[in-house]
Design a protein around this motif. Structure first.
Motif, mmCIF file in Angstrom:
data_model
loop_
_atom_site.group_PDB
_atom_site.id
_atom_site.type_symbol
_atom_site.label_atom_id
_atom_site.label_comp_id
_atom_site.label_asym_id
_atom_site.label_seq_id
_atom_site.Cartn_x
_atom_site.Cartn_y
_atom_site.Cartn_z
ATOM 1 N N PRO A 113 1.151 -1.155 -0.154
ATOM 2 C CA PRO A 113 -0.076 0.039 -0.294
ATOM 3 C C PRO A 113 0.722 1.262 0.289
ATOM 4 C CG PRO A 113 -0.370 -1.723 1.781
ATOM 5 C CD PRO A 113 0.352 -2.002 1.356
ATOM 6 N N TYR A 114 2.436 1.482 0.395
ATOM 7 C CA TYR A 114 3.385 2.078 0.434
ATOM 8 C C TYR A 114 3.556 2.797 -0.429
ATOM 9 C CZ TYR A 114 1.479 1.837 5.904
ATOM 10 O OH TYR A 114 1.008 1.758 6.558
ATOM 11 N N MET B 240 11.128 3.503 2.209
ATOM 12 C CA MET B 240 11.286 5.091 2.524
ATOM 13 C C MET B 240 9.838 4.318 4.188
ATOM 14 S SD MET B 240 9.071 7.718 0.669
ATOM 15 C CE MET B 240 10.579 8.976 -0.445
ATOM 16 N N ASN B 241 9.033 2.934 3.873
ATOM 17 C CA ASN B 241 7.890 3.107 5.185
ATOM 18 C C ASN B 241 8.930 1.733 5.306
ATOM 19 O OD1 ASN B 241 5.740 2.378 6.428
ATOM 20 N ND2 ASN B 241 5.250 0.004 5.685
ATOM 21 N N ALA C 97 5.315 4.413 12.170
ATOM 22 C CA ALA C 97 3.564 4.675 12.350
ATOM 23 C C ALA C 97 3.613 4.753 10.928
ATOM 24 C CB ALA C 97 3.297 6.120 13.119
ATOM 25 N N ASP C 98 2.150 4.345 10.950
ATOM 26 C CA ASP C 98 1.424 4.873 9.506
ATOM 27 C C ASP C 98 1.375 6.651 8.922
ATOM 28 O OD1 ASP C 98 -0.400 3.799 7.008
ATOM 29 O OD2 ASP C 98 -1.611 5.951 8.599
ATOM 30 N N SER C 99 1.345 7.198 10.750
ATOM 31 C CA SER C 99 1.400 8.943 9.451
ATOM 32 C C SER C 99 2.641 9.296 8.438
ATOM 33 C CB SER C 99 0.377 9.623 10.606
ATOM 34 O OG SER C 99 1.372 9.004 11.697
ATOM 35 N N LYS C 100 3.461 8.744 9.988
ATOM 36 C CA LYS C 100 4.923 8.872 9.702
ATOM 37 C C LYS C 100 5.720 8.629 8.395
ATOM 38 C CE LYS C 100 7.178 7.954 14.064
ATOM 39 N NZ LYS C 100 7.870 8.092 14.843
ATOM 40 N N ARG D 216 3.510 7.979 5.935
ATOM 41 C CA ARG D 216 2.551 8.511 4.824
ATOM 42 C C ARG D 216 2.788 9.902 4.683
ATOM 43 N NH1 ARG D 216 -1.430 6.282 2.960
ATOM 44 N NH2 ARG D 216 -2.147 3.848 4.079
ATOM 45 N N ARG D 217 3.637 10.727 5.445
ATOM 46 C CA ARG D 217 4.660 12.107 5.341
ATOM 47 C C ARG D 217 5.220 12.096 4.502
ATOM 48 N NH1 ARG D 217 5.744 13.595 10.872
ATOM 49 N NH2 ARG D 217 3.483 12.803 11.244
#
Ligand code: NAD
Length: 370
Positions: free
Chosen positions: A148-149, A293-294, A303-306, A308-309
């Motif tokens: 997904p990332y 990156m993920n 953490a998912d939010s980090k 995605r950022r």
């Protein structure tokens, strides 16, 4: 054959061969460049016809990781490992744990991850023996499935390409032709559907096609050989490498090529041919860097939010590469190399300044070590 001359010409710092007869392990780790940090790249298991073939692959792939990690802004160098063996017959707990022990012995100069034919289960065995592994399952504090990332990064790359080609970021009403709706292609279809893009797709797997039909009934299926000539805004290769070549380029009816597959251009010169044809190419090793990156976030606590950022930065980075391509009048694939090399060189240069020495408490009579 591996020679120091060959390592010198490709820029590799270190190449390590591991064997363990007790479990049939035969592995090679390529550490290409650690200017930016420890060498990170996955472990591929493949029934290579010869040791030479495995070596060529690990040298090429580890160098590719240096460029991918550098352009992504990661503080990581490039490395890769290959295990010579048939993933259907030769996998065992002992083999991956033995491999993990060897990775541990490199003391953090190389950090591994999943790659072709290695799975989360294999990673768990490696993780039993070493912490120098990423892509660990979420229940162990890792980042889990990268698809997904990776898809999010490709989506940001498509947005940047559309901005460059059409003057605004919106994908509403744009048509994207996806080659390969596996882990990443399927996730990309989800993101595109959310923003109102039209999807045309192909695959060779009946299961993949069925899943698409159920999830996205509005998307249009075409036969594998027809995907290149579909009139569309974006052709998104998400299956195999080298799908942009002498046979397919004349068929393309798209404005943009942007997808997840590694090494999409069969040869470097195909980047120039795309430029001459007026087709914008988004560099594969940048737009598919969402996965790496993920996993890199695991070092600071995932953490998912980090994640995605960080992946969102692919939008700006892709636009930056397009600017270099325009300014220097070079194909985009060359511009991406320039951007990665510039970062490595500039980071190497800052290390020229002497940082001073930390004076620790010394016992009387003990000499300083500088
Ligand atoms: P996958 O194996 O899950 O999916 C690939 C899909 O392509 C499969 O559904 C397969 O049936 C299909 N396919 C194979 N040959 C085809 C053909 N000739 N025509 C049409 N479809 C065909 O792989 P994935 O994880 O989705 O990765 C896709 C690509 O992206 C690969 O090249 C991979 O190296 C690259 N990539 C993946 C990741 C990741 O996070 N998974 C990260 C970076 C790059």
């Amino acid at each position: 054959m591996l020679t120091l001359e060959k390592m010198y010409s490709m820029g590799h710092e270190e190449v390590v061969f591991f064997q363990d007869k007790t479990c049939g392990l035969k592995a090679i780790v390529g550490i290409h460049d650690t200017t930016l940090g420890p060498a990170l790249g996955g472990t591929r298991m493949y029934p290579y016809a010869s040791e030479e073939e495995a070596l060529v692959d690990v040298l090429r792939l580890s160098r590719g990781m240096t460029y991918k990690n550098a352009i992504s802004g990661l503080n990581l160098g490039g490395g890769k490992a290959v295990i010579i063996g048939d993933p259907k017959k030769d996998k065992s707990e002992a083999l991956f744990r033995s491999f993990g022990r060897f990775v541990e012995s490199l003391n953090g100069r190389y950090i591994t991850a999943e790659d072709v034919n290695t799975t989360v289960e294999d990673i768990e065995h490696i993780f039993t023996e070493t912490n120098y592994v990423t892509g660990v399952a979420q229940q162990y504090g890792g980042s889990g499935n990268p698809a997904p990332y990776t898809a999010l990064g490709v989506f940001r790359g498509i947005e940047a390409s559309v901005t460059k080609a059409f003057g605004n970021r919106s994908l509403k009403g744009k048509t994207v032709a996806i080659q390969g709706v596996g882990s990443v292609g399927f996730e990309l279809a989800k993101l595109l559907t959310e923003v109102g893009a039209n999807i045309v797709y192909t695959d060779v797997s009946e299961r993949g096609i069925q899943k698409m039909k159920e999830s996205f009934p509005h998307a249009k299926f075409v036969a594998p050989n027809d995907i290149f000539s579909v009139p569309c805004d974006v052709y998104a290769p998400c299956a195999l490498g080298a799908s942009v070549n002498d046979e397919t380029i004349p068929q393309l009816k798209c404005k943009i090529v942007c997808g997840a597959a590694n090494n999409q251009l069969k040869e470097d010169r195909h980047g120039l041919i795309l430029k001459e044809k007026g087709i914008l190419y988004a560099p594969d090793f940048l737009v598919n860097a969402g996965g790496v990156m993920n996993v890199s976030i695991e070092f600071e606590g995932w953490a998912d939010s980090k994640s995605r950022r960080m992946i969102d930065t692919i939008y700006d980075k892709t636009l930056q590469v397009f600017s270099i391509s325009d300014e220097q009048n070079i194909p985009v694939n060359k511009a991406a190399d320039v951007m990665a090399e510039n970062r490595i060189t500039s980071m190497k240069n800052i290390k020229n300044s002497y940082l001073g020495v930390k004076i620790n408490h010394r016992m009387p009579g003990q000499k300083r070590r500088f």
